[in-house]
Design a protein around this motif. Structure first.
Motif, PDB file in Angstrom:
ATOM      1  N   LEU A  87      56.187   1.800 -48.542  1.00  7.96           N
ATOM      2  CA  LEU A  87      56.493   2.023 -47.127  1.00  7.96           C
ATOM      3  C   LEU A  87      57.374   0.905 -46.577  1.00  7.96           C
ATOM      4  CD1 LEU A  87      53.027   3.295 -45.843  1.00  7.96           C
ATOM      5  CD2 LEU A  87      55.095   4.647 -46.213  1.00  7.96           C
ATOM      6  N   GLY A  88      57.095  -0.330 -46.991  1.00  9.31           N
ATOM      7  CA  GLY A  88      57.927  -1.447 -46.570  1.00  9.31           C
ATOM      8  C   GLY A  88      59.319  -1.361 -47.162  1.00  9.31           C
ATOM      9  N   GLN A  89      59.406  -0.913 -48.407  1.00  8.91           N
ATOM     10  CA  GLN A  89      60.712  -0.746 -49.049  1.00  8.91           C
ATOM     11  C   GLN A  89      61.530   0.333 -48.346  1.00  8.91           C
ATOM     12  OE1 GLN A  89      59.484   0.157 -53.027  1.00  8.91           O
ATOM     13  NE2 GLN A  89      59.154  -1.987 -53.600  1.00  8.91           N
ATOM     14  N   LEU A  90      60.852   1.359 -47.895  1.00 11.01           N
ATOM     15  CA  LEU A  90      61.527   2.423 -47.147  1.00 11.01           C
ATOM     16  C   LEU A  90      62.051   1.882 -45.818  1.00 11.01           C
ATOM     17  CD1 LEU A  90      62.127   5.501 -47.256  1.00 11.01           C
ATOM     18  CD2 LEU A  90      59.995   5.850 -46.025  1.00 11.01           C
ATOM     19  N   GLU A  91      61.245   1.083 -45.141  1.00  8.64           N
ATOM     20  CA  GLU A  91      61.651   0.502 -43.862  1.00  8.64           C
ATOM     21  C   GLU A  91      62.838  -0.444 -44.037  1.00  8.64           C
ATOM     22  OE1 GLU A  91      59.674  -2.134 -40.213  1.00  8.64           O
ATOM     23  OE2 GLU A  91      58.401  -1.236 -41.767  1.00  8.64           O
ATOM     24  N   ASN A  92      62.855  -1.157 -45.162  1.00 11.11           N
ATOM     25  CA  ASN A  92      63.949  -2.094 -45.442  1.00 11.11           C
ATOM     26  C   ASN A  92      65.177  -1.410 -46.037  1.00 11.11           C
ATOM     27  OD1 ASN A  92      62.355  -4.221 -44.574  1.00 11.11           O
ATOM     28  ND2 ASN A  92      61.559  -4.651 -46.627  1.00 11.11           N
ATOM     29  N   GLN A  93      65.132  -0.089 -46.125  1.00  9.76           N
ATOM     30  CA  GLN A  93      66.229   0.729 -46.647  1.00  9.76           C
ATOM     31  C   GLN A  93      66.521   0.454 -48.120  1.00  9.76           C
ATOM     32  OE1 GLN A  93      69.638   0.560 -44.014  1.00  9.76           O
ATOM     33  NE2 GLN A  93      68.615   1.830 -42.501  1.00  9.76           N
TER      34      GLN A  93
END
Length: 254
Positions: A87-93
């Motif tokens: 989820l954090g990786q998704l937020e960080n694109q």
């Protein structure tokens, strides 16, 4: 046809090694009637293919195909391995949704188990408006042994994609049989090639759809061929209520 899972980008993972390999794959895809491919390189501990890299590589490959006169469109995608930081990786694109639409994302599970945070993570993705598509569940050992795990995920809105080679028996009769069960119990929504080359891991997409029509119906084939179009257009995928796969009795007992 649209192929939503393919390792056609050169030199980024265990798929096409060179641009020449990508060209060979592209010509084979066109021969099968494929017009559009979502390039989905691995993104895991072994292969680091983040969003920006994939977008640039897709643009470069489309340029090559235009120069070669190959009538095939490549769209950016990714095959991220599930992990607690996704989820954090998704937020960080770092994680790339399919077609860059922030509507659908591929999720690869480990081959032999399902992490205990899987259900909650996939639920959180849906709360963010992103529908996860679990790729090749028919090859996951835990799902094969306990299909109710997959039923619970699909029942909560998760989509899945089976591999064309699984459907035609290239991974063995057991996986072929299980893949057919996933279709008959409404536990999968897409067929894709997961092609890595033109030999050992080729497309076989046309053959898989033909098998679906033979084993099930023209209507089922149409739905499974239509869903990739809906995905690329950012529309709602056609689904039916999932059904649990009942375990067969052994010596009269479950």
């Amino acid at each position: 046809m649209i192929d939503i899972h393919c390792h056609i980008l050169p030199g980024v993972d265990d798929g096409a090694g060179t641009v020449e390999d990508s060209i060979k794959m592209a010509k084979k895809a066109v021969d099968e009637g494929i017009t559009t491919i979502i390039a989905t390189p691995h993104h895991n501990a072994h292969y680091q293919n983040n969003r920006l890299k994939i977008e640039n590589d897709v643009e470069d490959l489309n340029d090559v195909f235009r120069q070669e006169g190959i009538n095939l469109e490549i769209i950016p995608g990714q095959e991220p391995r599930i992990n607690a930081e996704l989820l954090g990786q998704l937020e960080n694109q770092e994680i790339l949704t399919l077609c860059n639409q922030n509507k659908y994302v591929h999720i690869e599970l480990p081959s032999n188990h399902i992490p205990n945070y899987t259900q909650s993570l996939l639920y959180e993705l849906q709360l963010q408006g992103i529908t996860p598509i679990v790729v090749h569940p028919e090859r996951n050992v835990e799902i094969i042994e306990n299909p109710d795990v997959l039923f619970d995920l699909v029942n909560e809105g998760v989509l899945t994609q089976v591999t064309s080679s699984s459907l035609i028996g290239n991974f063995g009769k057991n996986i072929q049989r299980f893949s057919h069960q996933l279709i008959s119990h409404n536990l999968t929504h897409f067929i894709a090639s997961d092609a890595h080359n033109v030999s050992s891991r080729a497309f076989h997409l046309r053959g898989a759809y033909e098998q679906v029509e033979k084993e099930f119906s023209v209507k089922m084939r149409y739905q499974l061929q239509e869903n990739p179009i809906l995905l690329v257009n950012g529309e709602t995928i056609m689904t039916h209520p999932p059904e649990p796969i009942k375990k067969k009795k052994f010596l009269g007992i479950f």
